[in-house]
Each structure stands twice: as C-alpha cells, then as structure tokens.
Design a protein around this motif. Structure first.
Motif, PDB file in Angstrom:
ATOM      1  N   ALA A  83      11.838   7.473   1.263  1.00  8.61           N
ATOM      2  CA  ALA A  83      10.881   7.190   2.345  1.00  8.61           C
ATOM      3  C   ALA A  83      11.485   7.565   3.697  1.00  8.61           C
ATOM      4  CB  ALA A  83      10.496   5.714   2.328  1.00  8.61           C
ATOM      5  N   ILE A  94      10.841  -1.283   1.666  1.00  2.00           N
ATOM      6  CA  ILE A  94      10.254   0.019   1.286  1.00  2.00           C
ATOM      7  C   ILE A  94      11.352   0.983   0.863  1.00  2.00           C
ATOM      8  CG2 ILE A  94       9.089   2.078   2.174  1.00  2.00           C
ATOM      9  CD1 ILE A  94       7.263   0.170   3.786  1.00  2.00           C
ATOM     10  N   ARG A 127       0.798  -1.235   0.000  1.00  5.49           N
ATOM     11  CA  ARG A 127       0.000   0.000   0.000  1.00  5.49           C
ATOM     12  C   ARG A 127       0.828   1.282   0.000  1.00  5.49           C
ATOM     13  NH1 ARG A 127      -4.425   0.293   4.182  1.00  5.49           N
ATOM     14  NH2 ARG A 127      -5.156   1.874   2.739  1.00  5.49           N
ATOM     15  N   TYR A 128       2.152   1.193   0.179  1.00  6.65           N
ATOM     16  CA  TYR A 128       2.983   2.393   0.278  1.00  6.65           C
ATOM     17  C   TYR A 128       2.786   3.316  -0.925  1.00  6.65           C
ATOM     18  CZ  TYR A 128       6.850   5.540   1.077  1.00  6.65           C
ATOM     19  OH  TYR A 128       7.595   6.674   1.275  1.00  6.65           O
ATOM     20  N   GLU A 129       2.877   2.752  -2.109  1.00  8.68           N
ATOM     21  CA  GLU A 129       2.749   3.545  -3.340  1.00  8.68           C
ATOM     22  C   GLU A 129       1.383   4.231  -3.425  1.00  8.68           C
ATOM     23  OE1 GLU A 129       4.499   4.492  -7.242  1.00  8.68           O
ATOM     24  OE2 GLU A 129       5.333   3.000  -5.905  1.00  8.68           O
ATOM     25  N   GLU A 130       0.334   3.501  -3.076  1.00 11.72           N
ATOM     26  CA  GLU A 130      -1.032   4.024  -3.122  1.00 11.72           C
ATOM     27  C   GLU A 130      -1.212   5.179  -2.122  1.00 11.72           C
ATOM     28  OE1 GLU A 130      -5.144   2.566  -1.008  1.00 11.72           O
ATOM     29  OE2 GLU A 130      -3.790   1.026  -1.756  1.00 11.72           O
ATOM     30  N   GLU A 150      12.737   0.302  -2.603  1.00 11.83           N
ATOM     31  CA  GLU A 150      11.821   0.721  -3.666  1.00 11.83           C
ATOM     32  C   GLU A 150      11.583   2.232  -3.674  1.00 11.83           C
ATOM     33  OE1 GLU A 150       8.233  -1.599  -3.356  1.00 11.83           O
ATOM     34  OE2 GLU A 150       9.313  -3.495  -3.483  1.00 11.83           O
ATOM     35  N   HIS A 151      11.696   2.851  -2.505  1.00 11.95           N
ATOM     36  CA  HIS A 151      11.432   4.286  -2.337  1.00 11.95           C
ATOM     37  C   HIS A 151      12.529   4.881  -1.444  1.00 11.95           C
ATOM     38  CE1 HIS A 151       7.403   3.517  -3.949  1.00 11.95           C
ATOM     39  NE2 HIS A 151       7.405   2.457  -3.172  1.00 11.95           N
ATOM     40  N   GLN A 160       1.274   6.945  -0.479  1.00 14.69           N
ATOM     41  CA  GLN A 160       2.314   7.959  -0.605  1.00 14.69           C
ATOM     42  C   GLN A 160       2.430   8.798   0.670  1.00 14.69           C
ATOM     43  OE1 GLN A 160       2.075  10.170  -4.270  1.00 14.69           O
ATOM     44  NE2 GLN A 160       2.102   8.327  -5.501  1.00 14.69           N
TER      45      GLN A 160
END
Length: 120
Positions: A76, A69, A42-45, A72-73, A47
C-alpha cells in the motif's frame, strides 16, 4: 488510466478540496472514508493505487489506520496529510511506512507531486 486515490479524512471540506485538486491530473478519487475503521474495511474492495490519510479523526487515528493497512497490504502507498507538523509525528509516519507527509493547507502542485513521488 487514472490512478485510484482513497481519501481518508473526517472533513467533507477536505474531501471536496482533494477531489477538486485532482481534476485534470493522472489521479482520481476512487472513494472517500470519514474514519480509519471504514478505510480498513473498504481498502480491499477499493484496491486504491494510493491513499491520502488524515491523522486526527474520530476512532482510530490516521497513523494507526496506516499501520493496520500496511500490515495487511505491505505494498500500500500512503500519503499522510495533516496540519500536525511535529517532527515526532513525521518520523512516526515514516517509521510506519508512509511514503510521504504533506502539510495542510494543500496546493494542487504539492498534492500531485506527493502522489506522483509515492507512486514511483
């Protein structure tokens, strides 16, 4: 505009506590995930501006979740929140890229301070 916080913790009590502690601050809970798998998915969703992450959870633990996380980001911002107070755990959290480490139980003051510092 308030900063969005993604709370990742398997305890509903901690979710409610963090939500209450954020009241009247520059932060608001944008979403709650009970485990690492949900947080990663859900991280991308969501944000979020910042993530609070428990360590001990079913499935993927919080340190591994934070690592995934951040891979990928890389931008963050993750604050580890745990009752585990071992030096090697704190060092691992920092090595992964977590902004800071908070000990349970939380107070409004130390939570807001940690989130503010992590945003700086």
């Amino acid at each position: 505009m308030k900063k969005k916080v993604l709370v990742v913790d398997d305890s509903r009590m901690m979710e409610l506590q963090i939500c209450k502690l954020l009241e009247g601050s520059a932060f608001e809970m944008a979403a709650y995930c009970e485990n690492g798998e949900d947080a990663i998915a859900r991280y991308e969703e969501i944000q979020p501006d910042i993530v609070t992450m428990d360590i001990i959870m079913p499935g993927i633990d919080g340190l591994e979740t934070a690592k995934i996380i951040l891979e990928e980001h890389p931008d963050a911002r993750i604050v580890i929140i745990s009752s585990l107070a071992y030096d090697d755990t704190i060092n691992e959290a920092h090595d992964i890229g977590a902004k800071t480490f908070l000990y349970k139980p939380l107070t409004k003051e130390n939570l807001i301070q940690a989130l503010t510092e992590a945003m700086a």
